[in-house]
Design a protein around this motif. Structure first.
Motif, short mmCIF file in Angstrom:
data_model
loop_
_atom_site.label_atom_id
_atom_site.label_comp_id
_atom_site.label_asym_id
_atom_site.label_seq_id
_atom_site.Cartn_x
_atom_site.Cartn_y
_atom_site.Cartn_z
N VAL A 1 10.32 2.35 -3.44
CA VAL A 1 10.74 3.42 -4.36
C VAL A 1 11.45 2.82 -5.58
CG1 VAL A 1 12.30 5.37 -4.61
CG2 VAL A 1 10.85 5.19 -2.60
N GLU A 2 12.34 1.87 -5.36
CA GLU A 2 13.06 1.28 -6.49
C GLU A 2 12.11 0.53 -7.42
OE1 GLU A 2 16.06 -1.09 -4.65
OE2 GLU A 2 17.55 0.52 -4.76
N ALA A 3 11.13 -0.15 -6.85
CA ALA A 3 10.16 -0.86 -7.69
C ALA A 3 9.33 0.11 -8.52
CB ALA A 3 9.25 -1.73 -6.82
N VAL A 4 8.91 1.22 -7.91
CA VAL A 4 8.13 2.22 -8.66
C VAL A 4 8.99 2.86 -9.74
CG1 VAL A 4 6.86 4.39 -8.47
CG2 VAL A 4 6.61 2.64 -6.70
N GLU A 5 10.25 3.15 -9.44
CA GLU A 5 11.14 3.76 -10.44
C GLU A 5 11.33 2.84 -11.64
OE1 GLU A 5 14.84 5.00 -8.68
OE2 GLU A 5 14.26 7.08 -9.03
N ARG A 6 11.44 1.54 -11.35
CA ARG A 6 11.64 0.60 -12.46
C ARG A 6 10.44 0.63 -13.41
NH1 ARG A 6 10.11 -4.61 -12.91
NH2 ARG A 6 9.53 -4.68 -10.70
N HIS A 7 9.23 0.73 -12.90
CA HIS A 7 8.05 0.79 -13.77
C HIS A 7 7.94 2.15 -14.47
CE1 HIS A 7 6.03 -3.05 -12.85
NE2 HIS A 7 6.56 -2.92 -11.63
N ILE A 8 8.39 3.21 -13.81
CA ILE A 8 8.38 4.53 -14.48
C ILE A 8 9.35 4.52 -15.65
CG2 ILE A 8 8.99 6.96 -14.17
CD1 ILE A 8 7.87 6.83 -11.37
N GLU A 9 10.52 3.91 -15.47
CA GLU A 9 11.49 3.83 -16.57
C GLU A 9 10.95 3.01 -17.73
OE1 GLU A 9 14.96 2.26 -14.80
OE2 GLU A 9 15.50 4.11 -13.73
N ALA A 10 9.98 2.13 -17.44
CA ALA A 10 9.36 1.34 -18.51
C ALA A 10 8.31 2.12 -19.27
CB ALA A 10 8.75 0.07 -17.92
N GLY A 11 8.10 3.39 -18.89
CA GLY A 11 7.18 4.25 -19.62
C GLY A 11 5.82 4.42 -18.99
N LYS A 12 5.59 3.94 -17.80
CA LYS A 12 4.29 4.07 -17.15
C LYS A 12 4.21 5.39 -16.40
CE LYS A 12 3.86 -0.95 -16.52
NZ LYS A 12 3.71 -2.05 -15.53
N THR A 13 2.97 5.82 -16.14
CA THR A 13 2.77 7.03 -15.34
C THR A 13 3.12 6.72 -13.89
OG1 THR A 13 0.46 6.48 -14.89
CG2 THR A 13 0.93 7.79 -16.86
N PRO A 14 3.48 7.71 -13.08
CA PRO A 14 3.85 7.44 -11.68
C PRO A 14 2.74 6.72 -10.91
CG PRO A 14 4.55 9.65 -12.30
CD PRO A 14 3.74 9.12 -13.45
N LYS A 15 1.49 7.10 -11.13
CA LYS A 15 0.40 6.46 -10.39
C LYS A 15 0.26 5.00 -10.77
CE LYS A 15 -4.48 7.02 -9.22
NZ LYS A 15 -5.69 7.86 -9.38
N GLN A 16 0.27 4.72 -12.10
CA GLN A 16 0.14 3.33 -12.54
C GLN A 16 1.37 2.52 -12.14
OE1 GLN A 16 -2.61 2.00 -13.90
NE2 GLN A 16 -1.57 0.02 -13.69
N ALA A 17 2.54 3.18 -12.17
CA ALA A 17 3.76 2.50 -11.76
C ALA A 17 3.69 2.10 -10.29
CB ALA A 17 4.97 3.38 -12.01
N ALA A 18 3.13 2.99 -9.47
CA ALA A 18 3.00 2.68 -8.05
C ALA A 18 2.04 1.51 -7.83
CB ALA A 18 2.53 3.92 -7.29
N ILE A 19 0.92 1.51 -8.57
CA ILE A 19 -0.04 0.41 -8.42
C ILE A 19 0.58 -0.92 -8.84
CG2 ILE A 19 -2.23 -0.50 -9.28
CD1 ILE A 19 -3.22 2.38 -9.51
N ASP A 20 1.26 -0.95 -10.02
CA ASP A 20 1.87 -2.19 -10.48
C ASP A 20 3.00 -2.64 -9.55
OD1 ASP A 20 0.11 -2.05 -12.56
OD2 ASP A 20 1.57 -1.22 -14.00
N ALA A 21 3.76 -1.67 -9.04
CA ALA A 21 4.88 -2.03 -8.15
C ALA A 21 4.37 -2.65 -6.84
CB ALA A 21 5.73 -0.80 -7.85
N MET A 22 3.29 -2.10 -6.30
CA MET A 22 2.78 -2.63 -5.04
C MET A 22 2.13 -4.00 -5.21
SD MET A 22 3.96 -0.59 -3.02
CE MET A 22 3.38 -1.52 -1.62
N GLU A 23 1.61 -4.28 -6.40
CA GLU A 23 1.09 -5.63 -6.63
C GLU A 23 2.22 -6.65 -6.56
OE1 GLU A 23 -0.88 -5.51 -10.35
OE2 GLU A 23 -2.67 -4.47 -9.59
N GLU A 24 3.43 -6.22 -6.90
CA GLU A 24 4.58 -7.12 -6.85
C GLU A 24 5.23 -7.14 -5.45
OE1 GLU A 24 7.18 -5.60 -9.75
OE2 GLU A 24 5.91 -6.11 -11.49
#
Length: 616
Positions: free
Chosen positions: A415-438
């Protein structure tokens, strides 16, 4: 893998729901116990040699069986007890932990069969019983007569005739033993002086009774082959076994050439009495019959006790007047109380997790995702319990309490990883994909490290390893399921639920503001302290050594034990008198103990003493 579930969140939800449903079904089918099954399986062999003393029993009964039983597969040890009072030999064969009790029973039965030709004929006539043994009864149910209308013999035989068979038919009940008095029997008390005068021995009387107290099948009249025209066939009923004392008294022992006849009544006193007078039972000072109910190994003790209680309550409706019962011992009460306390602890731990996660993540959406992962991981753990033969006990439940803090961490990281990408301006779905790659590799690594910590505990040999096997396997299973949820359910739910954070309003804004300032201050002080220790590593090493020495010191000073002592709610008092003490003397001593217990200011619900004469 995470991308697949993010694009297809329904699949992740279905898997999570199925995990919870299957785990919930497994919960209701699992046995409930206080501790894992760590007691070595045992089989009990009982043989009766009427009139024999302990030495004769040991030489003619115990020794032949022990010789054949020696070397049976997986046997740890065996011992036998020979009692002169009732002419019984009891042998206990202890097998290795983890063996199948059914196989142990079959092996013991085979060895006993090999010893049967070596036993006296009367022992084989009575039969040698071989059954799975349990160390202590699950329950004690006492029948008594509050106003003294019935004696212990009547109560014991009422239990034998009307209750024992129905209780033994319950699922989970291995066997039922009745203490208090023996079963009804026709007692023939011989008169030695008359026998000596007439030149008759006890064997003559026994042979006469055996010859004339028989079942006599009389056959048919008009049965085939029959002449033509036979229209009816009648079955004949001849007099069978004798019933009354008068009938036993009429048995002819000897017929003299001069026409004189010696009957049993001439050389003995005949009465309907008890089969054994070496056992007495009382409930709160009143004569009673005590039924000891033994649990079938591997069954659900709590459910078995409920079934027994329900059946005895139903049978009470058919009791004669002035007959009542009491549950004087129920070992499942400690189990239910222990499980109830652990469930309360589990609920408190879950509530604390909710509060902590909400305070740190500061949003109901971010809090909901980790909380959804917790029940999936905990309930899903029970799926593997039937596979490994586990039970629901205090250790497995304690492992779940500890696992709550472990299984929620994976979801929080996601959740924290996805939130960090959302705060960077990404959509929730793309943020989830990028966060899980990390985060996929760290999540898997955390699960493997935690499993590596607990799994080796399951391979400790002996009873200790058996005890902590469930603890280790429960935590490891919960961690693995949590990791799978973090790779499937958590990113899918994050893509659906998470949104850019908005500033809180009202009281929550002030609460979160104070908490953030306090947490930032604590973090700053921690960083300063860590910086000091980094530059002065000698201080850190010395402190670590001091803590290690303190742990070793207190580890040696504190008392050690296999399991912690817990109040079970009952106490056993064993009273043993000197050798050759009579049953009357033992009974008098037991009454004195009862008087002491009755006058003791403590919560004694029932004290059912069992007085037994046993001369070894």
């Amino acid at each position: 893998m995470s991308r697949f579930f993010i694009n297809r969140p329904i699949v992740a939800m279905v898997i999570a729901i199925l995990t919870v449903v299957i785990g919930a079904i497994a919960i209701f089918r699992l046995p409930v116990a206080q501790f894992p099954n760590i007691v070595p399986p045992e089989t009990r062999l009982q043989a009766t040699f009427v009139g024999a003393d302990a030495q004769t029993l040991a030489q003619s009964v115990a020794t032949p069986i022990e010789e054949q039983m020696s070397g049976v597969d997986n046997m740890n040890y065996m011992y036998s007890v020979n009692a002169t009072a009732n002419g019984q030999t009891t042998m206990i064969v202890d097998f290795a932990v983890g063996t199948d009790p059914n196989n142990d029973l079959i092996l013991s039965q085979i060895r006993e069969t090999q010893a049967a030709p070596l036993l006296p004929a009367s022992v084989n006539q009575y039969g040698v019983t071989v059954q799975k043994a349990t160390t202590a009864p699950m329950m004690l149910v006492a029948l008594d007569s509050p106003h003294g209308t019935y004696d212990a013999s009547f109560l014991a035989n009422y239990a034998y005739i009307n209750m024992v068979d129905q209780i033994e038919r319950l699922s989970g009940v291995a066997n039922v033993q009745v203490f208090g008095a023996g079963q009804y029997a026709m007692r023939i008390w011989l008169k030695p002086d008359v026998l000596a005068k007439l030149g008759i021995t006890a064997s003559d009387v026994i042979n006469a009774v055996e010859a004339q107290n028989t079942v006599n099948p009389a056959g048919l009249i008009g049965g085939p082959p029959a002449p033509p025209g036979q229209e009816f066939t009648y079955s004949l009923q001849a007099q069978g076994r004798l019933i009354t004392t008068e009938q036993f008294g009429d048995i002819i022992v000897r017929e003299n050439p001069d026409g004189g006849i010696v009957h049993v009544r001439d050389v003995a006193r005949i009465e309907l009495g008890a089969q054994s007078y070496t056992l007495m039972g009382r409930l709160n000072g009143r004569p009673s019959a005590i039924m000891a109910i033994y649990q079938l190994p591997g069954s659900n003790a709590v459910q078995d006790a409920k079934s027994v209680r329900a059946l005895v309550a139903e049978l009470k409706n058919r009791f004669p007047n002035d007959v009542d019962y009491a549950i004087s011992l129920d070992q499942t009460r400690a189990v239910t109380e222990g499980i109830r306390e652990i469930l309360i602890t589990l609920s408190i731990a879950l509530l604390l997790v909710i509060v902590v996660v909400y305070v740190f993540l500061q949003g109901w959406r971010t809090t909901l995702i980790p909380l959804l992962a917790v029940p999936v991981s905990l309930v899903g753990t029970f799926i593997l319990f039937p596979v490994f033969g586990f039970s629901i006990n205090t250790l497995s439940m304690f492992a779940l309490v500890l696992a709550i803090g472990l299984v929620v961490d994976d979801a929080i990281i996601v959740v924290e990883a996805v939130e960090r990408h959302i705060e960077a301006g990404k959509t929730p779905k793309q943020a989830a994909i990028d966060a899980m790659e990390e985060m996929s590799a760290p999540v898997i690594g955390i699960a493997l490290v935690l499993s590596a910590v607990f799994v080796p505990t399951a391979f400790i040999p002996g009873i200790t390893g058996r005890l902590y096997q469930q603890f280790a396997a429960t935590i490891a299973t919960a961690v693995v399921i949590s990791a799978f949820n973090a790779l499937s359910l958590s990113p899918a739910m994050s893509a659906l639920l998470l949104r850019p954070k908005s500033k809180p309003h009202g009281p929550m804004r002030r609460l979160f503001g104070r908490f953030n300032r306090l947490f930032a201050s604590a973090t700053e002080h921690y960083i300063r302290g860590s910086t000091v220790l980094i530059h002065k590593c000698v201080v850190a090493v010395v402190a670590l050594l001091l803590f290690g020495l303190a742990a070793v010191f207190f580890g040696h000073e504190l008392p050690s034990g296999f399991l912690p002592d817990e109040d079970q709610g009952y106490a056993f008092v064993n009273l043993q008198l000197p050798l050759a003490a009579s049953i009357q003397r033992t009974d008098q001593a037991a009454r004195e103990v009862e008087a002491i217990l009755e006058s003791t200011p403590m919560a004694v619900l029932h004290f059912p003493p069992r007085v037994q004469l046993q001369t070894n």
